[in-house]
Design an enzyme around this catalytic site. Structure first.
Site: not given
Length: 413
Positions: A316, A318, A353
């Protein structure tokens, strides 16, 4: 020379006639010039069911269809009805074929008598060895062998290894249930709506760490959490002894993969996952204590300039939640980690993040003297992982217990 009943059906046999002396002449042999009998060893061979020549007034006579045994030096034609060829010299396989046929018929009978009732869900095995569904299809179970590269300096499995096992069983549970879409743990309806699961809270209690070569058994199941959330629990046991090693509980919500915002649980997705919900209490009592907010002034240890590597990203795009744990421990004091082991952990995930993020890890030690961490019996730490601009990524609390019992010296004497 011999005349047989089989031969008489093809060649006419001359009738016998008495000679002038009153003796009965033997039947002359039929012309076998068209046959090429195989030379024999000169032994006498007796055809089965042959009968001795009858006698009349004490004299032997030959009846039509009777068999004479004639010994010759070169040929034995008493049992020859046809020329010997490769085919008729082969062994008689009829007995072997009959035995094989009997075996196959018996096997077929047993096969048809098998009970073909559908097996219970706890008997369904994953064909690829990824685990199995147990307890009426509501619990997923998978075994893991602790590898040499999964242990740390203290010869036991690291906390990252334990957390990876939890994450792996969660994904394989979704896959085995047939709900895995194109996304990373997303159901087909979630894929249509660009939704993904994200963890908001994780609580873990480690009673004992496995060591190299141990095999652990991980059970996981899901339950409802509020209106738009899902709770997932885990129970880790020693596969050989059944001893409980780890208990963990987590809360998950949905996020839009495009907008990166939290989303409500659509009814279509609810219909996919609710049949797999277990109506049970969390395996761990929730630690409701508020996590302390850290900053540069309240933190005892700070580690800066932490950046994700490409391998830290999941599908994904991240950072995987297990990677955050490693970053949190980057600022933990080495003196404590050498003498203590992580006993429990509570994490709150605030934001994600990406690969371009720069992070800072902060740790504060409470309840003991920082200068004497090696001698402390139990240590509690507060943690914060934040972006360079100060935005909170993960807040946490860890509890550490001594690896070896603290020795108390008696000085009264």
């Amino acid at each position: 020379m011999v005349a047989t009943s089989a031969t008489s059906s093809f060649f006419p046999l001359p009738s016998s006639s008495p000679d002038p002396n009153g003796k009965t002449n033997k039947v002359t042999s039929t012309n076998f010039s068209g046959l090429s009998p195989t030379p024999s060893s000169g032994r006498m061979k007796v055809k089965p069911n042959a009968q001795a020549p009858p006698k009349i007034n004490g004299k032997k006579v030959t009846l039509p269809g009777s068999v004479h045994i004639v010994k010759t030096d070169n040929y034995d034609v008493s049992s020859q009805h046809a020329p010997r060829t490769f085919i008729n010299q082969l062994p008689d396989w009829s007995m072997l074929l009959a035995a094989i046929t009997t075996v196959f018929l018996a096997a077929e009978k047993q096969w048809m008598m098998l009970d073909w009732k559908p097996r219970r869900s706890d008997m369904i095995m994953d064909p690829f060895g990824l685990g199995r569904i147990v307890q009426d299809g509501l619990v997923f179970r998978q075994n893991f062998s602790i590898r040499s590269y999964e242990i740390g300096a203290d010869r036991s499995a690291s906390i990252e290894t334990v957390m990876n096992h939890l994450q792996e069983t969660a994904l394989n549970h979704v896959k085995s249930a047939g709900l895995l879409g194109d996304g990373f743990g997303s159901t087909p309806e979630m894929v249509k709506k660009n939704l993904i699961w994200v963890v908001t809270r994780m609580q873990v209690v480690i009673d004992k760490y496995p060591t190299w070569g141990d095999v652990v058994e991980v059970d996981t199941w899901v339950s409802k959490s509020g209106k738009n959330g899902m709770r997932r629990d885990w129970l880790v046991r020693d596969c050989n002894t059944g001893e409980i090693l780890t208990r963990a509980s987590s809360v998950w919500v949905m996020m839009n993969k495009v907008t990166r915002r939290l989303s409500k649980l659509p009814e279509e997705v609810r219909g996919e996952i609710e049949p797999y919900f277990v109506n049970s209490d969390p395996i761990l009592a929730e630690d409701s204590r508020k996590l302390t907010k850290l900053d540069d002034k309240t933190a005892d240890y700070v580690r800066s300039d932490l950046t994700p590597r490409w391998s830290d990203l999941d599908v994904n795009q991240h950072v995987n939640n297990v990677k955050y744990i490693g970053w949190i421990l980057e600022s933990a004091p080495v003196e404590m980690m050498e003498k203590h082991k992580l006993k429990s952990m509570t994490l709150e995930y605030r934001r994600e993040c990406g690969r371009d993020s720069v992070l800072q890890s902060l740790t504060a030690v409470s309840g003991c003297d920082i200068g004497n961490l090696g001698m402390a019996g139990e240590v509690e730490c507060q943690h914060l992982l934040r972006l360079q601009d100060g935005a909170e990524v993960v807040k946490g609390r860890t509890v550490w217990s001594s690896k070896t019992p603290t020795t108390t010296w008696d000085t009264s004497s």
